[in-house]
Design a protein around this motif. Structure first.
Motif, PDB file in Angstrom:
ATOM      1  N   VAL A 176       0.842  -1.197   0.000  1.00 46.73           N
ATOM      2  CA  VAL A 176       0.000   0.000   0.000  1.00 46.73           C
ATOM      3  C   VAL A 176       0.876   1.244   0.000  1.00 46.73           C
ATOM      4  CG1 VAL A 176      -2.032  -1.074   1.082  1.00 46.73           C
ATOM      5  CG2 VAL A 176      -0.207  -0.135   2.511  1.00 46.73           C
ATOM      6  N   TYR A 177       0.332   2.345  -0.558  1.00 43.40           N
ATOM      7  CA  TYR A 177       1.071   3.614  -0.682  1.00 43.40           C
ATOM      8  C   TYR A 177       0.118   4.767  -0.402  1.00 43.40           C
ATOM      9  CZ  TYR A 177       4.248   0.662  -3.419  1.00 43.40           C
ATOM     10  OH  TYR A 177       5.105  -0.340  -3.843  1.00 43.40           O
ATOM     11  N   THR A 178       0.686   5.898   0.029  1.00 43.59           N
ATOM     12  CA  THR A 178      -0.100   7.119   0.170  1.00 43.59           C
ATOM     13  C   THR A 178       0.783   8.300  -0.233  1.00 43.59           C
ATOM     14  OG1 THR A 178      -1.559   8.401   1.624  1.00 43.59           O
ATOM     15  CG2 THR A 178       0.440   7.489   2.602  1.00 43.59           C
ATOM     16  N   LYS A 179       0.249   9.520  -0.084  1.00 43.07           N
ATOM     17  CA  LYS A 179       1.047  10.708  -0.477  1.00 43.07           C
ATOM     18  C   LYS A 179       2.337  10.753   0.362  1.00 43.07           C
ATOM     19  CE  LYS A 179      -3.272  13.265  -1.358  1.00 43.07           C
ATOM     20  NZ  LYS A 179      -4.108  12.129  -0.834  1.00 43.07           N
ATOM     21  N   PRO A 180       3.442  11.312  -0.200  1.00 37.35           N
ATOM     22  CA  PRO A 180       3.564  11.978  -1.501  1.00 37.35           C
ATOM     23  C   PRO A 180       3.809  10.957  -2.615  1.00 37.35           C
ATOM     24  CG  PRO A 180       5.626  12.157  -0.339  1.00 37.35           C
ATOM     25  CD  PRO A 180       4.663  11.469   0.612  1.00 37.35           C
ATOM     26  N   THR A 181       3.705  11.314  -3.873  1.00 37.64           N
ATOM     27  CA  THR A 181       3.921  10.360  -4.965  1.00 37.64           C
ATOM     28  C   THR A 181       5.396   9.990  -5.079  1.00 37.64           C
ATOM     29  OG1 THR A 181       4.109  12.201  -6.485  1.00 37.64           O
ATOM     30  CG2 THR A 181       1.947  11.121  -6.366  1.00 37.64           C
ATOM     31  N   ARG A 188      11.965  10.458  -1.066  1.00 37.33           N
ATOM     32  CA  ARG A 188      13.382  10.052  -0.929  1.00 37.33           C
ATOM     33  C   ARG A 188      13.810   9.149  -2.073  1.00 37.33           C
ATOM     34  NH1 ARG A 188      14.737   9.310   5.542  1.00 37.33           N
ATOM     35  NH2 ARG A 188      13.725  11.271   6.222  1.00 37.33           N
ATOM     36  N   GLY A 189      13.353   9.521  -3.294  1.00 39.69           N
ATOM     37  CA  GLY A 189      13.774   8.781  -4.480  1.00 39.69           C
ATOM     38  C   GLY A 189      12.927   7.552  -4.761  1.00 39.69           C
ATOM     39  N   TYR A 190      11.936   7.301  -3.920  1.00 37.23           N
ATOM     40  CA  TYR A 190      11.027   6.170  -4.134  1.00 37.23           C
ATOM     41  C   TYR A 190       9.685   6.695  -4.636  1.00 37.23           C
ATOM     42  CZ  TYR A 190      14.386   3.451  -1.458  1.00 37.23           C
ATOM     43  OH  TYR A 190      15.534   2.846  -1.028  1.00 37.23           O
ATOM     44  N   ASP A 191       9.245   6.164  -5.785  1.00 31.36           N
ATOM     45  CA  ASP A 191       7.993   6.631  -6.389  1.00 31.36           C
ATOM     46  C   ASP A 191       6.878   5.614  -6.187  1.00 31.36           C
ATOM     47  OD1 ASP A 191       9.801   8.013  -9.241  1.00 31.36           O
ATOM     48  OD2 ASP A 191       9.436   8.784  -7.206  1.00 31.36           O
ATOM     49  N   VAL A 192       5.660   6.136  -6.085  1.00 33.03           N
ATOM     50  CA  VAL A 192       4.474   5.273  -6.061  1.00 33.03           C
ATOM     51  C   VAL A 192       4.327   4.630  -7.449  1.00 33.03           C
ATOM     52  CG1 VAL A 192       1.949   5.291  -5.890  1.00 33.03           C
ATOM     53  CG2 VAL A 192       3.318   6.659  -4.299  1.00 33.03           C
ATOM     54  N   PRO A 193       4.036   3.312  -7.513  1.00 29.69           N
ATOM     55  CA  PRO A 193       3.856   2.665  -8.827  1.00 29.69           C
ATOM     56  C   PRO A 193       2.865   3.443  -9.684  1.00 29.69           C
ATOM     57  CG  PRO A 193       3.883   1.002  -7.100  1.00 29.69           C
ATOM     58  CD  PRO A 193       3.879   2.334  -6.406  1.00 29.69           C
ATOM     59  N   GLU A 194       3.268   3.724 -10.931  1.00 31.55           N
ATOM     60  CA  GLU A 194       2.476   4.552 -11.838  1.00 31.55           C
ATOM     61  C   GLU A 194       1.018   4.070 -11.941  1.00 31.55           C
ATOM     62  OE1 GLU A 194       4.757   7.661 -12.728  1.00 31.55           O
ATOM     63  OE2 GLU A 194       2.817   7.265 -13.717  1.00 31.55           O
ATOM     64  N   VAL A 195       0.839   2.765 -11.969  1.00 37.23           N
ATOM     65  CA  VAL A 195      -0.516   2.223 -12.191  1.00 37.23           C
ATOM     66  C   VAL A 195      -1.486   2.737 -11.131  1.00 37.23           C
ATOM     67  CG1 VAL A 195      -0.104   0.099 -10.853  1.00 37.23           C
ATOM     68  CG2 VAL A 195      -1.824   0.110 -12.676  1.00 37.23           C
ATOM     69  N   LEU A 196      -0.970   2.980  -9.922  1.00 37.68           N
ATOM     70  CA  LEU A 196      -1.858   3.410  -8.827  1.00 37.68           C
ATOM     71  C   LEU A 196      -2.300   4.852  -8.992  1.00 37.68           C
ATOM     72  CD1 LEU A 196      -0.142   1.714  -5.740  1.00 37.68           C
ATOM     73  CD2 LEU A 196      -2.035   0.872  -7.149  1.00 37.68           C
TER      74      LEU A 196
END
Ligand SMILES: NC(=S)c1ccno1
Length: 244
Positions: A185-190, A193-201
């Motif tokens: 699971v992920y929440t803001k920010p997108t 620290r260089g880690y991005d939320v998976p684009e599909v989400l």
């Protein structure tokens, strides 16, 4: 639901007064009764244990105080009997499935053993009038059943209607629904620290998101709990004989 817990350290169960379980108790969804086993001892030292027949290390909890405690809490001639849960490393596994089963019970009683355990005759005696389940929360040994009771009560209480805010969240948890482990699971920010939320989400495409989440659940389950994946495969292949 009524809950009775018997322990020589009832203060250990004070955690039941806080958080989700505490709120459920305050709202009347749970009726929690903590008991000190030593209430049912009558000697000067309030003795609850003795040496094991057959020899061996450690001490065994005496049956007499337990028998008196069960008779006081759930009299044989009472209108109902609880389902008695005895935490022990020698028990059947505590699972989400069992948590749901216990959540449907109107009255649960928990017997917290200490030392080498409770004299086996106590479960036999209780079994004459109530269902008794010896249950393990995992393949490790604790100093007593109190911690296991806290685990089981939290797992059960959160399943009671009205205890958690959004009951829909129960359906997607690990070990529920399809029996796979939950997806990440992920929440803001997108970006963090260089880690991005998976684009599909971020796509807004609910079909793609559902597919990605299922794939992640299967990947995680294969990596961490291949045993669950094997069982899941059997169900898919129609080999599951749980309905037999
Ligand atoms: N693994 C369980 S439930 C346990 C109870 C006491 N010691 O371990």
């Amino acid at each position: 639901m009524r809950l009775d817990v018997v322990s020589i350290f009832p203060e250990y169960l004070a955690a039941l007064d806080v958080s989700l379980v505490g709120k459920a108790a305050k709202s009347g969804l749970l009726d929690v009764h903590l008991h000190d086993l030593r209430e049912w001892t009558h000697d000067r030292h309030r003795t609850v244990d003795d040496t094991p027949y057959g020899g061996g290390a450690g001490m065994v909890m005496k049956p007499e105080p337990w028998g008196l405690a069960l008779d006081a809490i759930a009299p044989a001639d009472g209108p109902a009997q609880p389902r008695l849960i005895v935490p022990t490393p020698a028990g059947r596994p505590f699972t989400q499935e069992l948590a749901y089963e216990l959540a449907a019970e109107p009255w649960l009683a928990f017997a917290c053993g200490r030392y080498e355990g409770i004299d086996a005759r106590v479960a036999s005696y209780a079994g004459e009038r109530m269902r008794v389940d010896e249950v393990s929360i995992g393949d490790y040994v604790l100093n007593g059943g109190e911690v296991a009771v806290l685990v089981m009560v939290e797992a059960v209480a959160r399943l009671l209607p009205g205890v958690i805010g959004n009951p829909e969240s129960l359906a997607e948890e690990s070990h529920s629904g399809d029996g796979l482990l939950e997806y990440p699971v992920y929440t803001k920010p997108t970006s963090w620290r260089g880690y991005d939320v998976p684009e599909v989400l971020l796509s807004g495409n609910h079909g793609l998101i559902a597919d990605w989440r299922h794939e992640e659940s299967v990947r995680r389950t294969a990596e961490r709990r291949p045993d669950l994946l094997a069982a899941w495969g059997d169900v898919l292949a129609g080999k599951d004989d749980s309905t037999a």
